[in-house]
Design an enzyme around this catalytic site. Structure first.
Site, PDB file in Angstrom:
ATOM      1  N   LYS A   1       0.813  -1.212   0.000  1.00  0.00           N
ATOM      2  CA  LYS A   1       0.000   0.000   0.000  1.00  0.00           C
ATOM      3  C   LYS A   1       0.859   1.281   0.000  1.00  0.00           C
ATOM      4  O   LYS A   1       2.075   1.229   0.174  1.00  0.00           O
ATOM      5  CB  LYS A   1      -0.931  -0.017   1.217  1.00  0.00           C
ATOM      6  CG  LYS A   1      -1.965  -1.158   1.169  1.00  0.00           C
ATOM      7  CD  LYS A   1      -2.849  -1.118  -0.066  1.00  0.00           C
ATOM      8  CE  LYS A   1      -4.165  -1.856   0.081  1.00  0.00           C
ATOM      9  NZ  LYS A   1      -4.094  -3.312  -0.125  1.00  0.00           N
TER      10      LYS A   1
HETATM   11  C1  PLP Z   1      -5.489  -4.071   0.658  1.00  0.00           C
HETATM   12  C2  PLP Z   1      -6.946  -3.893   0.658  1.00  0.00           C
HETATM   13  C3  PLP Z   1      -7.761  -4.299   1.736  1.00  0.00           C
HETATM   14  C4  PLP Z   1      -7.294  -5.143   2.871  1.00  0.00           C
HETATM   15  O1  PLP Z   1      -6.141  -4.806   3.473  1.00  0.00           O
HETATM   16  P1  PLP Z   1      -5.204  -5.854   4.221  1.00  0.00           P
HETATM   17  O2  PLP Z   1      -4.405  -4.964   5.086  1.00  0.00           O
HETATM   18  O3  PLP Z   1      -4.358  -6.539   3.187  1.00  0.00           O
HETATM   19  O4  PLP Z   1      -6.042  -6.781   4.995  1.00  0.00           O
HETATM   20  C5  PLP Z   1      -9.109  -3.982   1.700  1.00  0.00           C
HETATM   21  N1  PLP Z   1      -9.644  -3.338   0.654  1.00  0.00           N
HETATM   22  C6  PLP Z   1      -8.906  -2.953  -0.399  1.00  0.00           C
HETATM   23  C7  PLP Z   1      -9.563  -2.207  -1.505  1.00  0.00           C
HETATM   24  C8  PLP Z   1      -7.548  -3.242  -0.454  1.00  0.00           C
HETATM   25  O5  PLP Z   1      -6.826  -2.887  -1.518  1.00  0.00           O
END
Ligand code: PLP
Length: 397
Positions: free
Chosen positions: A186
């Site tokens: 992210k």
């Molecule tokens: C990455 C992501 C999540 C979940 O995040 P994690 O930390 O990997 O559990 C939820 N929604 C979207 C749109 C994402 O890209």
């Protein structure tokens, strides 16, 4: 997009402060922690940066969604509307609470279509959960109006759009609740982590308690704390929070570099006949973590995607055939495959996904290619990439 591209001494220093004190837990051990409260500090800094009253850190973006829904009292049989194009966390978090995901089409914003949302509302609907995919947002004004009219909760999944804004407000701060992920890929990362934002005092208290077994966090003896409701363990550790603190400091630089790199590629692709771009709702500003574009039809799009990769243009995604982000890939959800038992009552409540027509979403997503925007590219590298993309697309069309 990935903040891991800019790891450095700042992250190391933050983590070492935690290791030096030896207290890896965010609660308690007051005398031993050299006054380091990394999770607390991150929560205050993040709430401030996101212009929100409260931030609750948790162990992942998926748990952020779960905690957000739980904090607003979503439970068994409640319907939560979510889009066809998202990450599996959307339905996982809903199902976790015994609630029912209701999946609706997307439009050319690559996020949920407000008209489809309105059509999906039933007396059981409690929440609308737009997902700001690939750096840009849903039509939040239209969705908020629908939520106000029908007395529904607006929960933004801003995991992929940290730093974008809508009507001048940070994405994730516009709805009743907003969720973020700091997983490894992210915009800013702390390894694994997530956050819930809200301006609602009651939801904030509920989230604080729910993510830590229901502890009321009153007083300074953890063993003596009361538990008004049952909760779970979705806590973040001090080590993860420490990395996040260092990354948050870098957010504005990350966003600037993404915008610069995005604009170089976009300006070149604008000149290619047959290429159009994802619609950004009026009043919205992307976080520029992806450049998303459309080609005239699915067949050509697949051809271009293949040619891009064969010509060494990496990090271009074709979501239509990707089994993580689009409903076609969720065979396990469509057939409700679970390890344990699911009651027949629940089975009957679940939308018949194999029989639902999502051709409107297919028509959009089959024509979409998303190029990741890396932070580390030099201007020269981006220019070369842009020209290569242009040449590949022209020869494929
Ligand atoms: C990455 C992501 C999540 C979940 O995040 P994690 O930390 O990997 O559990 C939820 N929604 C979207 C749109 C994402 O890209």
């Amino acid at each position: 997009m990935p903040g891991f591209e800019v790891f450095g001494d700042e992250e190391r220093k933050q983590v070492n402060e935690v290791l030096d004190s030896g207290i890896l837990m965010r609660y308690g051990f007051d005398g031993m922690r050299n006054n380091h409260w990394k999770a607390k500090e991150f929560e205050i800094a993040f709430a401030d940066r996101m212009q929100s009253k409260h931030c609750q850190l948790v162990s992942s973006g998926t748990s952020a969604l779960t905690v957000a829904l739980a904090s607003a009292g979503i439970g068994e049989g409640d319907e939560v509307i979510m889009p066809t194009f998202t990450f599996v966390a959307s339905f996982e978090s809903i199902l976790m609470l015994g609630a029912v995901p209701v999946i609706v089409d997307i439009d050319d914003t690559l996020t949920m279509d407000p008209i489809a949302v309105e059509a999906a509302i039933t007396p059981k609907t409690r929440c609308v959960m737009p997902v700001h995919m690939c750096g840009s947002m849903a039509d939040l004004k239209a969705l908020k109006d629908i939520c106000i009219t029908h007395n529904l909760l607006l929960l933004e999944d801003a995991c992929q759009a940290l730093g974008g804004t809508y009507e001048g407000k940070p994405l994730g701060s516009y709805g009743d609740l907003g969720c973020f992920s700091f997983d490894f890929v992210k915009t800013i990362t702390c390894g694994e982590g997530g956050a819930v934002l809200t301006n609602n005092d009651k939801y904030a208290i509920n989230a604080d308690q729910y993510q830590d077994h229901g502890h009321d966090h009153i007083g300074n003896d953890r063993g003596e704390e009361a538990h008004l409701y049952m909760g779970y363990n979705f806590r973040i550790s001090e080590l993860n929070a420490a990395v996040g603190l260092a990354q948050l400091e870098k957010l504005d630089v990350i966003l600037q570099l993404q915008k610069r790199n995005y604009e170089i590629i976009r300006n070149v692709l604008e000149t290619v006949e047959g290429v159009t771009f994802r619609r950004v709702p009026e009043g919205g500003v992307e976080n520029y973590s992806f450049l998303n574009f459309f080609l005239p039809n699915g067949e050509l799009t697949q051809k271009v995607h293949k040619a891009l990769s064969e010509n060494g243009v990496d990090a271009c995604f074709y979501w239509y055939t990707n089994n993580w982000h689009y409903i076609d890939g969720w065979e396990h959800l469509r057939n409700l495959k679970t390890l344990g038992n699911v009651s027949s009552k629940f089975r009957n409540q679940i939308q018949k996904l194999n029989e639902t027509d999502f051709s409107k979403s297919d028509a959009v997503i089959s024509r979409t290619i998303s190029s990741l925007i890396k932070i580390g590219w030099t201007v020269e590298e981006v220019k070369v990439r842009a020209e290569k993309m242009k040449a590949v697309i022209i020869s494929a069309l």
